[in-house]
Design a protein around this motif. Structure first.
Motif, PDB file in Angstrom:
ATOM      1  N   ALA A  86       0.828  -1.206   0.000  1.00 39.70           N
ATOM      2  CA  ALA A  86       0.000   0.000   0.000  1.00 39.70           C
ATOM      3  C   ALA A  86       0.866   1.261   0.000  1.00 39.70           C
ATOM      4  O   ALA A  86       0.570   2.234  -0.690  1.00 39.70           O
ATOM      5  CB  ALA A  86      -0.937   0.000   1.210  1.00 39.70           C
ATOM      6  N   ALA A  87       1.950   1.231   0.773  1.00 43.41           N
ATOM      7  CA  ALA A  87       2.854   2.382   0.822  1.00 43.41           C
ATOM      8  C   ALA A  87       3.495   2.617  -0.541  1.00 43.41           C
ATOM      9  O   ALA A  87       3.647   3.770  -0.979  1.00 43.41           O
ATOM     10  CB  ALA A  87       3.931   2.160   1.887  1.00 43.41           C
ATOM     11  N   GLU A  88       3.871   1.544  -1.220  1.00 50.21           N
ATOM     12  CA  GLU A  88       4.481   1.702  -2.543  1.00 50.21           C
ATOM     13  C   GLU A  88       3.480   2.249  -3.552  1.00 50.21           C
ATOM     14  O   GLU A  88       3.837   3.027  -4.439  1.00 50.21           O
ATOM     15  CB  GLU A  88       5.050   0.367  -3.013  1.00 50.21           C
ATOM     16  CG  GLU A  88       6.255  -0.089  -2.199  1.00 50.21           C
ATOM     17  CD  GLU A  88       6.941  -1.286  -2.800  1.00 50.21           C
ATOM     18  OE1 GLU A  88       8.179  -1.381  -2.677  1.00 50.21           O
ATOM     19  OE2 GLU A  88       6.244  -2.144  -3.387  1.00 50.21           O
ATOM     20  N   THR A  93       5.555   4.103  -6.635  1.00 53.40           N
ATOM     21  CA  THR A  93       6.559   3.138  -7.099  1.00 53.40           C
ATOM     22  C   THR A  93       5.917   1.843  -7.579  1.00 53.40           C
ATOM     23  O   THR A  93       6.583   0.995  -8.161  1.00 53.40           O
ATOM     24  CB  THR A  93       7.568   2.819  -5.976  1.00 53.40           C
ATOM     25  OG1 THR A  93       6.858   2.351  -4.814  1.00 53.40           O
ATOM     26  CG2 THR A  93       8.351   4.070  -5.605  1.00 53.40           C
ATOM     27  N   ARG A  94       4.622   1.676  -7.304  1.00 57.50           N
ATOM     28  CA  ARG A  94       3.842   0.569  -7.842  1.00 57.50           C
ATOM     29  C   ARG A  94       2.649   1.157  -8.592  1.00 57.50           C
ATOM     30  O   ARG A  94       2.075   2.155  -8.171  1.00 57.50           O
ATOM     31  CB  ARG A  94       3.331  -0.340  -6.731  1.00 57.50           C
ATOM     32  CG  ARG A  94       4.418  -1.007  -5.924  1.00 57.50           C
ATOM     33  CD  ARG A  94       4.879  -2.295  -6.564  1.00 57.50           C
ATOM     34  NE  ARG A  94       5.792  -3.024  -5.681  1.00 57.50           N
ATOM     35  CZ  ARG A  94       6.258  -4.221  -5.953  1.00 57.50           C
ATOM     36  NH1 ARG A  94       5.929  -4.843  -7.064  1.00 57.50           N
ATOM     37  NH2 ARG A  94       7.087  -4.815  -5.109  1.00 57.50           N
ATOM     38  N   GLN A  95       2.260   0.511  -9.679  1.00 57.58           N
ATOM     39  CA  GLN A  95       1.165   0.995 -10.491  1.00 57.58           C
ATOM     40  C   GLN A  95       0.020  -0.021 -10.508  1.00 57.58           C
ATOM     41  O   GLN A  95       0.141  -1.138 -10.001  1.00 57.58           O
ATOM     42  CB  GLN A  95       1.658   1.269 -11.918  1.00 57.58           C
ATOM     43  CG  GLN A  95       2.797   2.272 -11.993  1.00 57.58           C
ATOM     44  CD  GLN A  95       2.460   3.615 -11.363  1.00 57.58           C
ATOM     45  OE1 GLN A  95       1.338   4.113 -11.517  1.00 57.58           O
ATOM     46  NE2 GLN A  95       3.410   4.202 -10.653  1.00 57.58           N
ATOM     47  N   ARG A  96      -1.094   0.398 -11.122  1.00 57.46           N
ATOM     48  CA  ARG A  96      -2.274  -0.462 -11.155  1.00 57.46           C
ATOM     49  C   ARG A  96      -1.961  -1.833 -11.744  1.00 57.46           C
ATOM     50  O   ARG A  96      -2.434  -2.854 -11.237  1.00 57.46           O
ATOM     51  CB  ARG A  96      -3.390   0.204 -11.961  1.00 57.46           C
ATOM     52  CG  ARG A  96      -4.614  -0.698 -12.146  1.00 57.46           C
ATOM     53  CD  ARG A  96      -5.695  -0.062 -12.981  1.00 57.46           C
ATOM     54  NE  ARG A  96      -6.406   0.971 -12.238  1.00 57.46           N
ATOM     55  CZ  ARG A  96      -7.532   1.532 -12.665  1.00 57.46           C
ATOM     56  NH1 ARG A  96      -8.066   1.154 -13.812  1.00 57.46           N
ATOM     57  NH2 ARG A  96      -8.136   2.466 -11.945  1.00 57.46           N
ATOM     58  N   ALA A  97      -1.179  -1.868 -12.805  1.00 58.88           N
ATOM     59  CA  ALA A  97      -0.875  -3.151 -13.452  1.00 58.88           C
ATOM     60  C   ALA A  97      -0.184  -4.117 -12.484  1.00 58.88           C
ATOM     61  O   ALA A  97      -0.438  -5.330 -12.507  1.00 58.88           O
ATOM     62  CB  ALA A  97       0.010  -2.922 -14.677  1.00 58.88           C
ATOM     63  N   GLU A  98       0.668  -3.579 -11.610  1.00 58.74           N
ATOM     64  CA  GLU A  98       1.367  -4.434 -10.646  1.00 58.74           C
ATOM     65  C   GLU A  98       0.416  -4.912  -9.556  1.00 58.74           C
ATOM     66  O   GLU A  98       0.550  -6.033  -9.056  1.00 58.74           O
ATOM     67  CB  GLU A  98       2.541  -3.668 -10.039  1.00 58.74           C
ATOM     68  CG  GLU A  98       3.641  -3.361 -11.044  1.00 58.74           C
ATOM     69  CD  GLU A  98       4.710  -2.459 -10.459  1.00 58.74           C
ATOM     70  OE1 GLU A  98       5.774  -2.978 -10.088  1.00 58.74           O
ATOM     71  OE2 GLU A  98       4.467  -1.239 -10.387  1.00 58.74           O
ATOM     72  N   LEU A  99      -0.533  -4.063  -9.175  1.00 57.52           N
ATOM     73  CA  LEU A  99      -1.543  -4.478  -8.203  1.00 57.52           C
ATOM     74  C   LEU A  99      -2.394  -5.602  -8.780  1.00 57.52           C
ATOM     75  O   LEU A  99      -2.641  -6.611  -8.115  1.00 57.52           O
ATOM     76  CB  LEU A  99      -2.431  -3.295  -7.830  1.00 57.52           C
ATOM     77  CG  LEU A  99      -3.586  -3.619  -6.869  1.00 57.52           C
ATOM     78  CD1 LEU A  99      -3.051  -3.866  -5.469  1.00 57.52           C
ATOM     79  CD2 LEU A  99      -4.617  -2.504  -6.859  1.00 57.52           C
ATOM     80  N   SER A 120      -7.024  -4.336   0.661  1.00 56.50           N
ATOM     81  CA  SER A 120      -8.181  -3.794  -0.055  1.00 56.50           C
ATOM     82  C   SER A 120      -8.570  -2.396   0.393  1.00 56.50           C
ATOM     83  O   SER A 120      -8.817  -1.511  -0.436  1.00 56.50           O
ATOM     84  CB  SER A 120      -9.376  -4.742   0.109  1.00 56.50           C
ATOM     85  OG  SER A 120      -9.095  -6.011  -0.416  1.00 56.50           O
ATOM     86  N   ALA A 121      -8.642  -2.174   1.700  1.00 53.25           N
ATOM     87  CA  ALA A 121      -9.094  -0.873   2.206  1.00 53.25           C
ATOM     88  C   ALA A 121      -8.150   0.268   1.823  1.00 53.25           C
ATOM     89  O   ALA A 121      -8.605   1.292   1.294  1.00 53.25           O
ATOM     90  CB  ALA A 121      -9.302  -0.924   3.714  1.00 53.25           C
ATOM     91  N   PRO A 122      -6.836   0.162   2.072  1.00 48.95           N
ATOM     92  CA  PRO A 122      -5.963   1.265   1.670  1.00 48.95           C
ATOM     93  C   PRO A 122      -5.931   1.490   0.162  1.00 48.95           C
ATOM     94  O   PRO A 122      -5.818   2.634  -0.293  1.00 48.95           O
ATOM     95  CB  PRO A 122      -4.583   0.849   2.197  1.00 48.95           C
ATOM     96  CG  PRO A 122      -4.675  -0.593   2.517  1.00 48.95           C
ATOM     97  CD  PRO A 122      -6.101  -0.856   2.851  1.00 48.95           C
ATOM     98  N   VAL A 123      -6.040   0.422  -0.620  1.00 54.80           N
ATOM     99  CA  VAL A 123      -6.069   0.596  -2.075  1.00 54.80           C
ATOM    100  C   VAL A 123      -7.313   1.375  -2.488  1.00 54.80           C
ATOM    101  O   VAL A 123      -7.249   2.321  -3.270  1.00 54.80           O
ATOM    102  CB  VAL A 123      -6.033  -0.773  -2.793  1.00 54.80           C
ATOM    103  CG1 VAL A 123      -6.377  -0.625  -4.272  1.00 54.80           C
ATOM    104  CG2 VAL A 123      -4.656  -1.399  -2.643  1.00 54.80           C
ATOM    105  N   GLU A 124      -8.455   0.980  -1.952  1.00 56.75           N
ATOM    106  CA  GLU A 124      -9.700   1.666  -2.318  1.00 56.75           C
ATOM    107  C   GLU A 124      -9.690   3.118  -1.852  1.00 56.75           C
ATOM    108  O   GLU A 124     -10.212   4.010  -2.526  1.00 56.75           O
ATOM    109  CB  GLU A 124     -10.889   0.919  -1.711  1.00 56.75           C
ATOM    110  CG  GLU A 124     -12.238   1.546  -2.020  1.00 56.75           C
ATOM    111  CD  GLU A 124     -12.576   1.525  -3.512  1.00 56.75           C
ATOM    112  OE1 GLU A 124     -13.539   2.225  -3.884  1.00 56.75           O
ATOM    113  OE2 GLU A 124     -11.902   0.822  -4.289  1.00 56.75           O
ATOM    114  N   GLN A 125      -9.079   3.384  -0.715  1.00 56.34           N
ATOM    115  CA  GLN A 125      -9.027   4.747  -0.201  1.00 56.34           C
ATOM    116  C   GLN A 125      -8.096   5.632  -1.018  1.00 56.34           C
ATOM    117  O   GLN A 125      -8.441   6.776  -1.332  1.00 56.34           O
ATOM    118  CB  GLN A 125      -8.554   4.738   1.255  1.00 56.34           C
ATOM    119  CG  GLN A 125      -8.448   6.124   1.867  1.00 56.34           C
ATOM    120  CD  GLN A 125      -8.019   6.090   3.325  1.00 56.34           C
ATOM    121  OE1 GLN A 125      -8.141   5.055   3.988  1.00 56.34           O
ATOM    122  NE2 GLN A 125      -7.517   7.189   3.834  1.00 56.34           N
ATOM    123  N   ASP A 126      -6.938   5.117  -1.368  1.00 58.97           N
ATOM    124  CA  ASP A 126      -5.922   5.934  -2.026  1.00 58.97           C
ATOM    125  C   ASP A 126      -6.030   5.930  -3.541  1.00 58.97           C
ATOM    126  O   ASP A 126      -5.631   6.898  -4.196  1.00 58.97           O
ATOM    127  CB  ASP A 126      -4.517   5.452  -1.626  1.00 58.97           C
ATOM    128  CG  ASP A 126      -4.262   5.588  -0.136  1.00 58.97           C
ATOM    129  OD1 ASP A 126      -4.874   6.467   0.491  1.00 58.97           O
ATOM    130  OD2 ASP A 126      -3.453   4.804   0.406  1.00 58.97           O
TER     131      ASP A 126
END
Length: 206
Positions: A86-88, A93-99, A120-126
């Motif tokens: 989530a921090a990356e 330094t990380r993009q949607r494709a890597e997620l 899931s929660a931090p991804v949806e928030q950020d």
């Protein structure tokens, strides 16, 4: 802060999900961590030694006999791995494709499901839209199987449980489709061939 950052990196980059690490490997990883912080080699080794001693003293890590060091509980690993990724994502330094690739490659691994759910929660928030894209991609890649195999649906529910606002954006449509699969066994919603119907209804809202 350094301890948390190191442990997140150890869990995420440390290879297969295991409670144990070789002490020498962990020390080497810690030294490399401080070298990436631009410390001189000797200072990096000293800081690594000091930090590992502190982690053992605090009880987050423990000696397991021989040259093995481990987290005291897998929950620490799962949480730290989620925090690290989530921090990356926040830092760019990380993009949607890597997620998407992370969910695609690991959601079926029991040892990684809790980490992905916590992510899931931090991804949806950020990064709104990234999580539903990852779940859509994971569902679309599932082979069509006979019977009531709800492995993906169970995993998706675990991810959704972490979210606070399922009444917004694409989530009402996604949840409706998921409900139909679970309660009515409408498998086409999440099969390779049929998921596009749900996907098309979600994409305009992203």
């Amino acid at each position: 802060a350094k301890a948390s950052e190191l442990l997140r990196a150890v869990r995420h980059d440390g290879g297969p999900f295991t409670l144990l690490f070789e002490e020498a490997r962990l020390r080497s990883f810690a030294s490399g961590f401080f070298l990436r912080q631009k410390l001189p080699p000797q200072r990096a080794e000293q800081e690594a030694e000091r930090l590992l001693h502190a982690l053992l003293t605090m009880g987050l890590l423990r000696m397991e006999g021989g040259d093995a060091v481990g987290f005291v509980h897998r929950t620490f690993q799962e949480y730290l791995a989620a925090e690290h990724f989530a921090a990356e994502l926040r830092q760019g330094t990380r993009q949607r494709a890597e997620l998407v690739a992370l969910y695609l490659s690991r959601w079926q691994m029991g040892a990684w499901q809790e980490t992905l759910a916590l992510l899931s929660a931090p991804v949806e928030q950020d990064r709104p839209g990234d999580l539903v894209t990852a779940l859509q991609a994971s569902a679309a890649e599932m082979p069509v199987v006979e019977g009531n195999d709800l492995t993906f649906e169970t995993f998706a529910l675990r991810c959704l449980r972490e979210l606070q606002h399922l009444d917004r954006g694409p989530w009402p449509t996604f949840c409706t489709a998921l409900f139909e699969v679970i309660c009515c066994n409408v498998k086409t919603h999440f099969s390779r061939s049929g998921f596009s119907q749900v996907e098309k209804s979600l994409l305009p809202e992203l």
